[in-house]
Design a protein around this motif. Structure first.
Motif, PDB file in Angstrom:
ATOM      1  N   LEU A 134       0.787  -1.161  -0.048  1.00  0.00           N
ATOM      2  CA  LEU A 134      -0.008   0.025  -0.035  1.00  0.00           C
ATOM      3  C   LEU A 134       0.955   1.217   0.042  1.00  0.00           C
ATOM      4  CD1 LEU A 134      -2.796  -1.052   2.508  1.00  0.00           C
ATOM      5  CD2 LEU A 134      -3.126  -0.525   0.029  1.00  0.00           C
ATOM      6  N   ARG A 135       2.049   1.058   0.642  1.00  0.00           N
ATOM      7  CA  ARG A 135       2.884   2.391   0.588  1.00  0.00           C
ATOM      8  C   ARG A 135       3.837   2.311  -0.467  1.00  0.00           C
ATOM      9  NH1 ARG A 135       4.296   4.649   5.697  1.00  0.00           N
ATOM     10  NH2 ARG A 135       6.397   4.852   4.930  1.00  0.00           N
ATOM     11  N   ARG A 136       3.605   1.371  -1.433  1.00  0.00           N
ATOM     12  CA  ARG A 136       4.622   1.193  -2.760  1.00  0.00           C
ATOM     13  C   ARG A 136       6.043   1.242  -2.141  1.00  0.00           C
ATOM     14  NH1 ARG A 136       1.059   4.268  -7.489  1.00  0.00           N
ATOM     15  NH2 ARG A 136      -1.008   3.206  -7.125  1.00  0.00           N
ATOM     16  N   GLU A 137       6.311   0.907  -1.094  1.00  0.00           N
ATOM     17  CA  GLU A 137       7.718   1.346  -0.504  1.00  0.00           C
ATOM     18  C   GLU A 137       8.597  -0.306  -0.432  1.00  0.00           C
ATOM     19  OE1 GLU A 137       7.954   3.725   2.992  1.00  0.00           O
ATOM     20  OE2 GLU A 137       8.858   1.986   3.990  1.00  0.00           O
ATOM     21  N   ILE A 154      10.801  -6.948  -1.253  1.00  0.00           N
ATOM     22  CA  ILE A 154       9.928  -7.452  -0.321  1.00  0.00           C
ATOM     23  C   ILE A 154       9.616  -8.845  -0.732  1.00  0.00           C
ATOM     24  CG2 ILE A 154       8.114  -7.614   1.092  1.00  0.00           C
ATOM     25  CD1 ILE A 154       8.624  -4.618   1.867  1.00  0.00           C
ATOM     26  N   VAL A 155       9.038  -8.747  -1.869  1.00  0.00           N
ATOM     27  CA  VAL A 155       8.309  -9.903  -2.788  1.00  0.00           C
ATOM     28  C   VAL A 155       9.310 -10.785  -3.173  1.00  0.00           C
ATOM     29  CG1 VAL A 155       7.266 -10.801  -4.993  1.00  0.00           C
ATOM     30  CG2 VAL A 155       6.336  -8.686  -3.683  1.00  0.00           C
ATOM     31  N   ALA A 164      15.718   1.385   3.943  1.00  0.00           N
ATOM     32  CA  ALA A 164      15.576   0.069   3.157  1.00  0.00           C
ATOM     33  C   ALA A 164      15.881  -1.031   4.135  1.00  0.00           C
ATOM     34  CB  ALA A 164      16.264   0.124   1.672  1.00  0.00           C
ATOM     35  N   PRO A 165      17.459  -0.996   4.691  1.00  0.00           N
ATOM     36  CA  PRO A 165      17.961  -1.992   5.555  1.00  0.00           C
ATOM     37  C   PRO A 165      16.886  -2.297   6.811  1.00  0.00           C
ATOM     38  CG  PRO A 165      19.521  -0.299   5.042  1.00  0.00           C
ATOM     39  CD  PRO A 165      18.141   0.111   4.672  1.00  0.00           C
ATOM     40  N   ALA A 166      16.229  -1.170   6.973  1.00  0.00           N
ATOM     41  CA  ALA A 166      15.311  -1.462   8.173  1.00  0.00           C
ATOM     42  C   ALA A 166      13.975  -2.485   7.614  1.00  0.00           C
ATOM     43  CB  ALA A 166      15.211  -0.457   9.003  1.00  0.00           C
ATOM     44  N   VAL A 167      13.406  -1.918   6.763  1.00  0.00           N
ATOM     45  CA  VAL A 167      12.372  -2.602   6.181  1.00  0.00           C
ATOM     46  C   VAL A 167      12.578  -4.114   5.837  1.00  0.00           C
ATOM     47  CG1 VAL A 167      10.787  -2.630   4.236  1.00  0.00           C
ATOM     48  CG2 VAL A 167      11.283  -0.594   5.345  1.00  0.00           C
ATOM     49  N   LEU A 168      13.867  -4.230   5.060  1.00  0.00           N
ATOM     50  CA  LEU A 168      14.208  -5.750   4.722  1.00  0.00           C
ATOM     51  C   LEU A 168      14.856  -6.424   5.880  1.00  0.00           C
ATOM     52  CD1 LEU A 168      16.271  -5.008   1.507  1.00  0.00           C
ATOM     53  CD2 LEU A 168      13.817  -5.593   1.842  1.00  0.00           C
ATOM     54  N   ALA A 169      15.042  -5.921   6.866  1.00  0.00           N
ATOM     55  CA  ALA A 169      15.331  -6.561   8.146  1.00  0.00           C
ATOM     56  C   ALA A 169      14.155  -7.301   8.876  1.00  0.00           C
ATOM     57  CB  ALA A 169      16.401  -5.897   9.115  1.00  0.00           C
TER      58      ALA A 169
END
Length: 202
Positions: free
Chosen positions: A31-34, A39-40, A108-113
């Motif tokens: 939804l955030r397109r982030e 992530i996928v 990005a590192p935090a989201v992927l972590a």
């Protein structure tokens, strides 16, 4: 061969298509397109590795070493409780929301972590993806790897649809209420998942 692939596809989707911590996270980021593509890719690749491990026989090791699941339960519960608190805070503080995409982009590192933690610290992924898929795949004998391929394809289809398909809900993403409801729901899902993990230690 085709039957094994289709069977694996259906079985894989039946396991993964459920409202859980990982799916809620992918939906929110969609939804955030982030970092959706990343992530996928992480979720799909992780499932492919776990499915391969299960088809290859790692499931027997997991069942024989319950301490692995105990450690995973504790670490996963701690992470989920922390994430639930952050989601609840976002839901309760409208100042943290915007009328565009639900707040400033996270690093990005935090989201992927977070994505990796939600995947690999969840003991259910070892029970379902490794043990269960591995057990069902073994019933296909020499075609078990084709069954595993089908399950991996199912995972790729689901995460792609969830992540990239979320943009179809973009009209709702411009409303503060949407993010408040979504984050409140995520907080409840994370809290429920953490509680389930801790109860499983009894």
């Amino acid at each position: 061969m085709i039957v094994a692939v289709v069977s694996g596809l259906g079985f894989g989707l039946s396991l993964i298509v459920a409202i859980g911590a990982q799916n809620a996270f992918v939906l929110r980021q969609g939804l955030r397109r982030e970092y959706v593509a990343a992530i996928v890719l992480v979720c799909t690749a992780s499932d492919a590795v776990l499915i391969s491990a299960g088809v290859g026989g790692l499931g027997a090791l997991v069942e024989a070493a319950p301490v692995i699941l105990t450690v995973a339960r504790l670490a996963g519960a701690a992470f989920l409780l922390g994430y639930a608190m952050l989601a609840a805070r976002r839901a309760l503080r409208p100042g943290a929301l915007t009328a565009t995409v639900g707040g400033a982009a996270a690093a990005a590192p935090a989201v992927l972590a977070s994505c990796l933690a939600l995947t690999w610290l969840n003991p259910h992924v070892y029970l379902d993806t490794v043990v269960l898929v591995g057990s069902v795949a073994s019933a296909h004998g020499s075609l078990r790897w084709w069954f595993g391929l089908g399950a991996a394809i199912g995972s790729a289809i689901w995460f792609s649809a969830l992540g990239f398909g979320a943009r179809l809900l973009s009209p709702l993403a411009h409303r503060r209420t949407t993010w408040r409801v979504l984050d409140a729901g995520i907080a409840l899902i994370m809290l429920g998942s953490a509680t389930t993990l801790l109860l499983g230690l009894r």
